[in-house]
Scaffold this motif. Structure first.
Motif, PDB file in Angstrom:
ATOM      1  N   MET A   1      21.346  42.881  36.284  1.00 53.93           N
ATOM      2  CA  MET A   1      21.960  44.200  36.317  1.00 53.93           C
ATOM      3  C   MET A   1      23.458  44.035  36.122  1.00 53.93           C
ATOM      4  SD  MET A   1      20.389  46.407  39.469  1.00 53.93           S
ATOM      5  CE  MET A   1      19.667  45.274  40.630  1.00 53.93           C
ATOM      6  N   VAL A   2      24.098  45.093  35.655  1.00 56.36           N
ATOM      7  CA  VAL A   2      25.559  45.129  35.627  1.00 56.36           C
ATOM      8  C   VAL A   2      26.006  46.430  36.289  1.00 56.36           C
ATOM      9  CG1 VAL A   2      27.640  45.228  34.207  1.00 56.36           C
ATOM     10  CG2 VAL A   2      25.769  43.703  33.560  1.00 56.36           C
ATOM     11  N   ALA A   3      26.874  46.283  37.284  1.00 59.99           N
ATOM     12  CA  ALA A   3      27.485  47.437  37.949  1.00 59.99           C
ATOM     13  C   ALA A   3      28.849  47.682  37.318  1.00 59.99           C
ATOM     14  CB  ALA A   3      27.633  47.156  39.444  1.00 59.99           C
ATOM     15  N   ILE A   4      29.148  48.946  37.055  1.00 62.75           N
ATOM     16  CA  ILE A   4      30.421  49.340  36.441  1.00 62.75           C
ATOM     17  C   ILE A   4      31.034  50.435  37.300  1.00 62.75           C
ATOM     18  CG2 ILE A   4      31.533  50.354  34.397  1.00 62.75           C
ATOM     19  CD1 ILE A   4      30.282  47.786  33.621  1.00 62.75           C
ATOM     20  N   GLY A   5      32.338  50.394  37.490  1.00 62.56           N
ATOM     21  CA  GLY A   5      32.991  51.471  38.222  1.00 62.56           C
ATOM     22  C   GLY A   5      34.439  51.169  38.494  1.00 62.56           C
ATOM     23  N   ARG A   6      34.963  51.872  39.479  1.00 62.06           N
ATOM     24  CA  ARG A   6      36.354  51.688  39.893  1.00 62.06           C
ATOM     25  C   ARG A   6      36.374  50.796  41.127  1.00 62.06           C
ATOM     26  NH1 ARG A   6      39.302  56.749  39.028  1.00 62.06           N
ATOM     27  NH2 ARG A   6      39.553  55.769  37.002  1.00 62.06           N
ATOM     28  N   GLY A   7      36.875  49.594  40.971  1.00 65.50           N
ATOM     29  CA  GLY A   7      36.922  48.660  42.078  1.00 65.50           C
ATOM     30  C   GLY A   7      37.860  49.119  43.180  1.00 65.50           C
ATOM     31  N   THR A   8      37.507  48.791  44.414  1.00 58.89           N
ATOM     32  CA  THR A   8      38.344  49.181  45.558  1.00 58.89           C
ATOM     33  C   THR A   8      38.980  47.979  46.249  1.00 58.89           C
ATOM     34  OG1 THR A   8      36.413  49.155  47.024  1.00 58.89           O
ATOM     35  CG2 THR A   8      37.003  51.273  46.003  1.00 58.89           C
ATOM     36  N   GLN A   9      38.554  46.784  45.880  1.00 52.85           N
ATOM     37  CA  GLN A   9      39.154  45.574  46.452  1.00 52.85           C
ATOM     38  C   GLN A   9      39.389  44.574  45.343  1.00 52.85           C
ATOM     39  OE1 GLN A   9      37.036  43.827  49.744  1.00 52.85           O
ATOM     40  NE2 GLN A   9      36.581  45.798  50.698  1.00 52.85           N
ATOM     41  N   ASP A  10      40.404  43.750  45.514  1.00 53.76           N
ATOM     42  CA  ASP A  10      40.645  42.698  44.539  1.00 53.76           C
ATOM     43  C   ASP A  10      39.495  41.692  44.589  1.00 53.76           C
ATOM     44  OD1 ASP A  10      43.072  43.778  43.751  1.00 53.76           O
ATOM     45  OD2 ASP A  10      44.227  42.600  45.202  1.00 53.76           O
ATOM     46  N   PRO A  11      39.152  41.134  43.443  1.00 57.94           N
ATOM     47  CA  PRO A  11      38.128  40.076  43.458  1.00 57.94           C
ATOM     48  C   PRO A  11      38.667  38.833  44.147  1.00 57.94           C
ATOM     49  CG  PRO A  11      39.131  40.248  41.294  1.00 57.94           C
ATOM     50  CD  PRO A  11      39.678  41.382  42.106  1.00 57.94           C
ATOM     51  N   TRP A  12      37.766  37.946  44.499  1.00 60.46           N
ATOM     52  CA  TRP A  12      38.196  36.665  45.042  1.00 60.46           C
ATOM     53  C   TRP A  12      39.057  35.948  44.003  1.00 60.46           C
ATOM     54  CZ3 TRP A  12      32.420  35.593  46.355  1.00 60.46           C
ATOM     55  CH2 TRP A  12      32.093  36.247  47.545  1.00 60.46           C
ATOM     56  N   PRO A  13      39.951  35.068  44.466  1.00 60.08           N
ATOM     57  CA  PRO A  13      40.732  34.303  43.491  1.00 60.08           C
ATOM     58  C   PRO A  13      39.814  33.513  42.568  1.00 60.08           C
ATOM     59  CG  PRO A  13      41.583  34.001  45.717  1.00 60.08           C
ATOM     60  CD  PRO A  13      40.291  34.735  45.853  1.00 60.08           C
ATOM     61  N   LYS A  14      40.260  33.338  41.347  1.00 55.47           N
ATOM     62  CA  LYS A  14      39.449  32.564  40.397  1.00 55.47           C
ATOM     63  C   LYS A  14      39.253  31.152  40.918  1.00 55.47           C
ATOM     64  CE  LYS A  14      39.302  34.277  35.736  1.00 55.47           C
ATOM     65  NZ  LYS A  14      39.426  33.892  34.328  1.00 55.47           N
ATOM     66  N   PRO A  15      38.020  30.655  40.919  1.00 57.25           N
ATOM     67  CA  PRO A  15      37.780  29.310  41.442  1.00 57.25           C
ATOM     68  C   PRO A  15      38.235  28.212  40.489  1.00 57.25           C
ATOM     69  CG  PRO A  15      35.746  30.272  40.655  1.00 57.25           C
ATOM     70  CD  PRO A  15      36.782  31.347  40.559  1.00 57.25           C
ATOM     71  N   GLY A  16      38.506  28.576  39.250  1.00 57.67           N
ATOM     72  CA  GLY A  16      38.980  27.597  38.279  1.00 57.67           C
ATOM     73  C   GLY A  16      37.907  27.204  37.279  1.00 57.67           C
ATOM     74  N   GLN A  17      38.342  26.893  36.086  1.00 54.29           N
ATOM     75  CA  GLN A  17      37.434  26.471  35.023  1.00 54.29           C
ATOM     76  C   GLN A  17      37.506  24.947  34.886  1.00 54.29           C
ATOM     77  OE1 GLN A  17      36.881  30.017  35.327  1.00 54.29           O
ATOM     78  NE2 GLN A  17      35.655  29.192  33.649  1.00 54.29           N
ATOM     79  N   LEU A  18      36.397  24.351  34.528  1.00 49.23           N
ATOM     80  CA  LEU A  18      36.380  22.927  34.235  1.00 49.23           C
ATOM     81  C   LEU A  18      37.276  22.655  33.026  1.00 49.23           C
ATOM     82  CD1 LEU A  18      32.573  22.170  34.624  1.00 49.23           C
ATOM     83  CD2 LEU A  18      34.396  21.553  36.219  1.00 49.23           C
ATOM     84  N   PRO A  19      37.881  21.487  32.961  1.00 42.21           N
ATOM     85  CA  PRO A  19      38.723  21.181  31.803  1.00 42.21           C
ATOM     86  C   PRO A  19      37.888  21.097  30.528  1.00 42.21           C
ATOM     87  CG  PRO A  19      38.493  19.249  33.212  1.00 42.21           C
ATOM     88  CD  PRO A  19      37.873  20.401  33.950  1.00 42.21           C
ATOM     89  N   LEU A  20      38.480  21.514  29.416  1.00 42.51           N
ATOM     90  CA  LEU A  20      37.772  21.467  28.145  1.00 42.51           C
ATOM     91  C   LEU A  20      37.248  20.069  27.848  1.00 42.51           C
ATOM     92  CD1 LEU A  20      39.931  23.706  25.769  1.00 42.51           C
ATOM     93  CD2 LEU A  20      37.671  24.213  26.695  1.00 42.51           C
TER      94      LEU A  20
END
Length: 201
Positions: free
Chosen positions: A173-192
């Protein structure tokens, strides 16, 4: 919003304003953008189930959705499914606007490519779902909305609840709307360097 900006800005948001509603025009713009995603042979396997009824959403959240708030609170909740047998259902319609020689060629290839290869039919359906989901979420970001892809629900039970046809496969499913809280900080991407290989492993 620039496409690259939307890619970096898109995050999985878990908390939505339950009083916010998308307009019918906004919803149509999002869905029209979503179906611009590519599919193999232009088959367009996707079948989008808009979960709109508040009582239905409440049931899904309570009984099958691990009490995830975005199920009831998002402005738009789209369940992605796909028809694994779409390749065999009036395939000429997928190429109706193409030059006739091109249409004849592609429609002629569809059957032999899919026939008897159930694993491929399922894989193609799920690939189509993934491409459409990302397109929807980027379109929502570009329109100033937040989104959340979700798989934390009881797939078999929800399939029964919505009367999923037997030849269809269930996606997230995908939920769409107006967020009320900031998302968690990005956990980081693996290096290319850990992810990209030249000409093989």
């Amino acid at each position: 919003m620039d496409v690259l900006d939307a890619i970096y800005a898109r995050r999985a948001v878990k908390h939505f304003d339950p009083d916010h509603r998308l307009t019918a025009e906004e919803e149509r713009r999002l869905l029209e953008a979503t179906i611009q995603a590519p599919t193999s042979f232009n088959i367009q396997h996707w079948r989008f189930v808009i979960l709109r009824d508040p009582a239905l959403r409440a049931t899904i959240r309570k009984d099958y959705g691990n009490d995830q708030a975005q199920i009831t609170d998002a402005s738009l909740l789209v369940l992605f499914t796909a028809d694994m047998k779409a390749w065999s259902k009036q395939p000429e319609r997928y190429w109706a606007k193409a030059p006739q020689p091109v249409a004849d060629l592609l429609v002629g290839w569809m059957g032999p490519f899919h026939e008897g290869r159930e694993w491929l039919q399922r894989d193609e359906a799920q690939r189509s779902i993934g491409l459409a989901m990302q397109t929807l979420m980027l379109a929502a970001t570009g329109m100033g909305y937040q989104s959340c892809p979700m798989i934390g629900f009881e797939i078999e039970k929800l399939a029964e609840l919505i009367r999923l046809p037997q030849e269809h496969v269930m996606g997230p499913m995908v939920a769409i709307g107006r967020g009320t809280q900031d998302p968690w900080p990005k956990p980081g991407q693996l290096p290319l360097e850990d992810l990209v290989f030249e000409n093989g492993f």
